[in-house]
Write a protein that holds these residues in place. Structure first.
Motif, short mmCIF file in Angstrom:
data_model
loop_
_atom_site.label_atom_id
_atom_site.label_comp_id
_atom_site.label_asym_id
_atom_site.label_seq_id
_atom_site.Cartn_x
_atom_site.Cartn_y
_atom_site.Cartn_z
N GLU A 67 1.15 -1.17 -0.14
CA GLU A 67 0.34 0.20 -0.35
C GLU A 67 0.90 1.33 -0.07
O GLU A 67 0.47 2.40 -1.21
CB GLU A 67 -0.88 -0.13 1.22
CG GLU A 67 -1.56 1.26 0.90
CD GLU A 67 -2.55 0.92 2.58
OE1 GLU A 67 -2.63 0.29 2.64
OE2 GLU A 67 -3.78 2.51 2.67
N THR A 68 2.02 0.90 0.37
CA THR A 68 2.52 2.45 0.83
C THR A 68 3.22 2.20 -0.73
O THR A 68 3.82 4.01 -1.17
CB THR A 68 4.19 2.44 1.52
OG1 THR A 68 3.34 1.67 2.74
CG2 THR A 68 4.25 3.39 2.18
N GLN A 69 4.40 1.33 -0.89
CA GLN A 69 4.82 1.56 -2.16
C GLN A 69 3.31 1.89 -3.37
O GLN A 69 3.90 2.85 -4.44
CB GLN A 69 5.00 0.23 -2.86
CG GLN A 69 6.11 0.12 -4.54
CD GLN A 69 6.03 -1.16 -4.67
OE1 GLN A 69 5.49 -1.96 -4.27
NE2 GLN A 69 7.89 -1.21 -5.24
N ALA A 70 2.18 1.55 -3.63
CA ALA A 70 1.12 1.92 -4.43
C ALA A 70 1.01 3.18 -4.28
O ALA A 70 0.58 4.28 -4.87
CB ALA A 70 -0.10 1.00 -4.13
N ARG A 71 0.97 4.12 -3.62
CA ARG A 71 0.20 4.90 -2.52
C ARG A 71 1.01 6.71 -2.80
O ARG A 71 0.69 7.53 -3.02
CB ARG A 71 -0.43 5.21 -1.34
CG ARG A 71 -1.54 4.10 -1.54
CD ARG A 71 -2.92 4.84 -1.45
NE ARG A 71 -3.54 5.95 -1.03
CZ ARG A 71 -4.13 5.75 0.19
NH1 ARG A 71 -4.53 4.80 0.78
NH2 ARG A 71 -4.66 7.08 0.76
N LEU A 72 2.62 5.87 -2.17
CA LEU A 72 3.45 6.78 -2.03
C LEU A 72 4.92 6.54 -2.58
O LEU A 72 5.64 7.80 -3.10
CB LEU A 72 4.00 7.41 -0.24
CG LEU A 72 2.74 7.13 0.53
CD1 LEU A 72 3.75 7.62 1.81
CD2 LEU A 72 2.59 9.36 0.08
N GLY A 73 4.84 5.46 -3.21
CA GLY A 73 6.71 5.16 -3.84
C GLY A 73 7.27 4.53 -2.13
O GLY A 73 6.58 4.10 -1.30
N GLY A 74 8.38 4.27 -2.73
CA GLY A 74 9.36 3.31 -2.04
C GLY A 74 8.53 2.38 -1.59
O GLY A 74 8.75 1.58 -2.09
N PRO A 75 8.88 2.12 -0.48
CA PRO A 75 9.64 2.81 0.78
C PRO A 75 11.39 2.77 0.46
O PRO A 75 11.94 2.03 0.46
CB PRO A 75 9.14 2.35 2.36
CG PRO A 75 8.64 1.17 2.18
CD PRO A 75 8.25 0.85 1.01
N ASP A 76 11.47 4.31 0.53
CA ASP A 76 12.97 4.05 0.50
C ASP A 76 13.37 3.96 1.60
O ASP A 76 14.83 3.56 2.59
CB ASP A 76 13.84 5.24 0.28
CG ASP A 76 13.40 5.98 -1.19
OD1 ASP A 76 13.15 4.94 -2.16
OD2 ASP A 76 11.95 6.90 -1.04
N ILE A 77 13.11 4.39 3.24
CA ILE A 77 13.19 4.07 4.97
C ILE A 77 11.88 3.11 5.42
O ILE A 77 10.80 3.52 5.30
CB ILE A 77 13.49 5.89 5.57
CG1 ILE A 77 14.29 7.06 4.21
CG2 ILE A 77 13.31 6.01 6.56
CD1 ILE A 77 13.97 8.20 3.96
N LEU A 78 13.27 2.20 5.96
CA LEU A 78 11.99 2.07 7.04
C LEU A 78 12.51 1.81 8.60
O LEU A 78 13.54 1.98 8.80
CB LEU A 78 12.14 0.56 6.49
CG LEU A 78 11.35 -1.03 7.72
CD1 LEU A 78 9.44 -0.26 7.40
CD2 LEU A 78 11.43 -2.11 7.81
N PHE A 122 19.39 9.03 10.78
CA PHE A 122 19.83 7.65 10.06
C PHE A 122 19.35 7.02 8.71
O PHE A 122 19.14 6.39 7.95
CB PHE A 122 19.08 6.31 11.04
CG PHE A 122 20.23 6.63 12.38
CD1 PHE A 122 21.50 5.73 12.13
CD2 PHE A 122 19.93 6.79 13.58
CE1 PHE A 122 22.88 5.86 13.19
CE2 PHE A 122 21.15 6.55 14.70
CZ PHE A 122 22.39 6.56 14.72
N ALA A 123 18.69 8.50 8.24
CA ALA A 123 17.48 7.73 7.10
C ALA A 123 18.47 8.88 6.37
O ALA A 123 17.62 8.23 4.77
CB ALA A 123 16.39 8.65 7.61
N GLY A 124 18.99 10.01 6.21
CA GLY A 124 19.84 10.10 5.53
C GLY A 124 20.88 9.77 4.50
O GLY A 124 21.87 9.09 5.04
#
Ligand code: NDP
Length: 254
Positions: A78-89, A231-233
């Motif tokens: 759902e995250t991938q379909a609605r926002l893209g990614g996820p690049d960060i978990l 940690f995410a960047g």
């Protein structure tokens, strides 16, 4: 500063609908990421996304019980379909059952292990192919002081949080060549719903925390905002497998 810039990135934060998770989600949103927050409580999810949108971020609420492998797969889809990614978990969802080992039922042990440790494995595994295909990613796990100390009232919690540090190291070693950095934070005593409950259950806990913590205060969800952006960047691109105490000095002081 580019090292902390998360614009064009999508983050998924489990347990991002309150406490430390919402602090992390706020930090990621302020650094420019679109943020999906996942949890079971829909009211808290709506309040969290409203708050993140108020910061100017794109936010998505995903109802998910992270102990359920099918629900985890659906959450990532759902995250991938609605926002893209996820690049960060961010594997932040967690729970505790405060009982001594002799009083803890096997089912209660399993419940805590599933929520705190197996969930992180399932979420990371579900995100891995997406991150690999994207050429990299970031995974941040949320451990505890009980990743390094023991406590009589927390056998399953301690085992799960100690396990998270080792899971962090294993994933970091496995996926470094895919440019995926996996790290862990070890919070000290932070003022959240979880510890408000503990303060009600344990006489003298508040005074103990203030006396035992060199910084002489409880941590706050805001203490995790900048850390999350680090940690995410790109700032942490050569940091992997680390376990960083965020504890006002609790773990370095007798
Ligand atoms: P909260 O109770 O506010 O947060 C726990 C979060 O986990 C909630 O958002 C909850 O969402 C989510 N969650 C729990 N179980 C599940 C599940 N099965 N599926 C999906 N979501 C779930 O407390 P904290 O912010 O304090 O805790 C966050 C993390 O920080 C935990 O991993 C905790 O162990 C860790 N931690 C906390 C410390 C502290 O002092 N507060 C110290 C060290 C570590 P929902 O309510 O929607 O289910």
């Amino acid at each position: 500063m580019k090292a902390f810039d998360l614009s064009q990135k999508v983050a998924l934060v489990t347990g991002g609908n309150g406490g430390i998770g919402l602090g992390i989600a706020r930090g990621l949103a302020k650094a420019g990421a679109a943020v999906a927050v996942a949890g079971r409580n829909r009211q808290k999810l709506s309040a969290a996304t409203a708050e993140l949108e108020g910061l100017g971020a794109t936010a998505l609420a995903v109802a998910c019980d992270v102990t359920d492998a099918a629900a985890v797969a659906a959450m990532v889809e759902e995250t991938q379909a609605r926002l893209g990614g996820p690049d960060i978990l961010v594997n932040n969802a967690g729970t505790n059952i405060r009982k001594r080992p002799e009083d803890l039922a096997a089912a209660e042990w399993q419940q805590v292990m599933d929520a705190n440790l197996t969930s992180a494995f399932l979420c990371a595994k579900a995100c891995y192919p997406i991150m690999k295909q994207a050429g990299g990613g970031k995974i941040l796990n949320n451990g505890s002081m009980l990743s390094i100390f023991g406590a009589p009232w927390s056998p399953a919690y301690g085992a799960s949080k100690g396990g998270l540090v080792q899971l962090t190291r294993s994933l970091a070693a496995a996926w470094a060549a895919d440019n995926i950095q996996v790290n862990c934070i070890l919070p000290g005593w932070i003022d959240t719903d979880l510890t408000r409950r503990a303060r009600r259950e344990v006489d003298g806990l508040n005074d103990h925390v203030l006396k035992r913590t060199p910084a002489a205060r409880w941590g706050r969800p805001e203490d995790f905002e900048g850390l999350a952006a680090f940690f995410a960047g790109p700032a942490s691109d050569f940091v992997t497998g680390a376990a960083l105490p965020v504890d006002g000095g609790f773990s370095i002081s007798l």
